[in-house]
Motif scaffolding. Structure first.
Motif, PDB file in Angstrom:
ATOM      1  N   UNK A 144     -48.944  17.918 -86.425  1.00 51.81           N
ATOM      2  CA  UNK A 144     -50.097  17.041 -87.102  1.00 51.81           C
ATOM      3  C   UNK A 144     -51.490  18.195 -86.872  1.00 51.81           C
ATOM      4  N   UNK A 145     -51.338  19.272 -86.086  1.00 54.08           N
ATOM      5  CA  UNK A 145     -53.186  19.850 -86.067  1.00 54.08           C
ATOM      6  C   UNK A 145     -53.633  20.150 -87.275  1.00 54.08           C
ATOM      7  N   UNK A 146     -53.814  19.838 -87.303  1.00 50.38           N
ATOM      8  CA  UNK A 146     -55.453  20.270 -88.320  1.00 50.38           C
ATOM      9  C   UNK A 146     -54.712  19.324 -89.986  1.00 50.38           C
ATOM     10  N   UNK A 147     -53.883  18.323 -88.826  1.00 55.73           N
ATOM     11  CA  UNK A 147     -54.321  17.077 -90.240  1.00 55.73           C
ATOM     12  C   UNK A 147     -54.463  16.155 -89.988  1.00 55.73           C
ATOM     13  N   UNK A 206     -57.125  17.289 -77.314  1.00 52.28           N
ATOM     14  CA  UNK A 206     -57.739  18.521 -76.882  1.00 52.28           C
ATOM     15  C   UNK A 206     -56.847  19.043 -77.728  1.00 52.28           C
ATOM     16  N   UNK A 207     -55.942  19.301 -76.715  1.00 52.87           N
ATOM     17  CA  UNK A 207     -55.217  20.904 -76.302  1.00 52.87           C
ATOM     18  C   UNK A 207     -53.679  21.513 -77.776  1.00 52.87           C
ATOM     19  N   UNK A 208     -53.489  19.451 -78.122  1.00 55.30           N
ATOM     20  CA  UNK A 208     -52.897  19.249 -78.820  1.00 55.30           C
ATOM     21  C   UNK A 208     -52.813  19.671 -80.445  1.00 55.30           C
ATOM     22  N   UNK A 209     -54.261  18.812 -80.244  1.00 56.30           N
ATOM     23  CA  UNK A 209     -54.595  18.619 -82.405  1.00 56.30           C
ATOM     24  C   UNK A 209     -56.089  19.521 -81.989  1.00 56.30           C
ATOM     25  N   UNK A 210     -56.819  20.023 -81.097  1.00 55.94           N
ATOM     26  CA  UNK A 210     -58.294  20.833 -81.165  1.00 55.94           C
ATOM     27  C   UNK A 210     -59.088  19.530 -81.388  1.00 55.94           C
ATOM     28  N   UNK A 211     -60.443  19.834 -82.253  1.00 56.20           N
ATOM     29  CA  UNK A 211     -61.130  18.801 -82.552  1.00 56.20           C
ATOM     30  C   UNK A 211     -61.261  17.687 -83.460  1.00 56.20           C
ATOM     31  N   UNK A 212     -60.583  16.591 -83.028  1.00 55.46           N
ATOM     32  CA  UNK A 212     -60.480  15.328 -84.038  1.00 55.46           C
ATOM     33  C   UNK A 212     -61.414  14.661 -83.117  1.00 55.46           C
ATOM     34  N   UNK A 213     -61.275  13.363 -84.080  1.00 53.41           N
ATOM     35  CA  UNK A 213     -61.790  12.255 -83.682  1.00 53.41           C
ATOM     36  C   UNK A 213     -61.575  11.044 -83.262  1.00 53.41           C
TER      37      UNK A 213
END
Length: 274
Positions: A73-76, A146-153
């Motif tokens: 789901x990273x980026x999604x 943060x490690x798995x998804x990056x910049x997520x809200x």
């Protein structure tokens, strides 16, 4: 001016130095993947997770077994709704942080403004920064995200005294689609001898997997209230629970005289029939 909730338990529950923290997270996720991987790489991810919230040396490996499932789901995935119990400040209701972002050694994660607006009118929801100020149950989840998804809200909610229905009402208002993941932060039983804890926690796991409306009690899980709310919502939304890992502190980094139980669960949407 950005209202920042600074990291409160970095250096205690997890490393305060970004390079060490990043290395530890990668290690936990790699080990979880090697231990649990089977079949082709998934292209979807769970709608909801239950993960533990102790110090990483105790519960990090168990939490990683859930977080690794979010990798596709990273980026999604755009928003993670995080609910955990109030360990330090007793109050009635479900507390918004009154902050615009949460800081960790890996950077800051923004609080989802639209999500705040969607639930702020509910009578059980209040803004209570003091409930968040020193609360570890939500904070320890953020570096994994943060490690798995990056910049997520994120939408972090500390759950005080509330009914399962009140929690489920908040979850329903924030449910969204695949872009939203729900995360419940909870450990299982506390400070029983090893064998007794295993028996108690195994019964709790069976209860959660049945999804039959039988409430979890606080002597079974410190996050019983948000778990019970998720179980109500999961039943209504036809999610299917799966146990990913079940261990305790006696299995990871502690004595077996008095242990804390940890489990990781994933809740998946039922596959649609073509």
């Amino acid at each position: 001016m950005t209202r920042m909730r600074p990291a409160a338990v970095a250096g205690a529950f997890y490393p305060a130095q970004a390079t060490i923290l990043n290395k530890d997270l990668q290690h936990y996720l790699h080990e979880a993947g090697a231990r649990l991987s089977s079949g082709p790489e998934a292209s979807s991810w769970p709608k909801a997770l239950i993960v533990p919230h102790a110090g990483y040396v105790y519960s990090g490996p168990i939490a990683a077994s859930a977080y690794r499932l979010l990798t596709p789901g990273r980026g999604k995935i755009q928003r993670v709704v995080i609910l955990g119990p109030a360990h330090r400040v007793p109050f009635r209701g479900i507390a918004l942080p009154g902050a615009d972002a949460f800081q960790t050694p890996l950077g800051a994660l923004p609080v989802d403004r639209a999500g705040v607006a969607a639930i702020a009118h509910l009578p059980q929801v209040l803004e209570l920064p003091i409930a968040h100020a020193q609360e570890h149950a939500l904070e320890v989840q953020l570096p994994f995200l943060q490690e798995v998804l990056g910049q997520v809200s994120i939408l972090p909610l500390v759950v005080g005294e509330a009914s399962p229905r009140e929690v489920a009402e908040v979850l329903d208002a924030l449910w969204g689609g695949p872009e939203t993941v729900i995360l419940i932060s909870s450990d299982l039983s506390h400070y029983h001898p090893y064998a007794e804890a295993r028996s108690i926690d195994s019964a709790t796991v069976r209860q959660i997997l049945r999804l039959d409306g039988t409430p979890i009690h606080h002597d079974q899980a410190c996050g019983a209230t948000p778990i019970n709310g998720l179980l109500q919502a999961a039943h209504r939304h036809h999610l299917q629970p799966r146990l990913l890992d079940l261990r305790n502190s006696g299995d990871t980094a502690g004595s077996r005289d008095a242990v804390v139980g940890y489990a990781a669960f994933a809740f998946f949407a039922e596959p649609t029939t073509p």
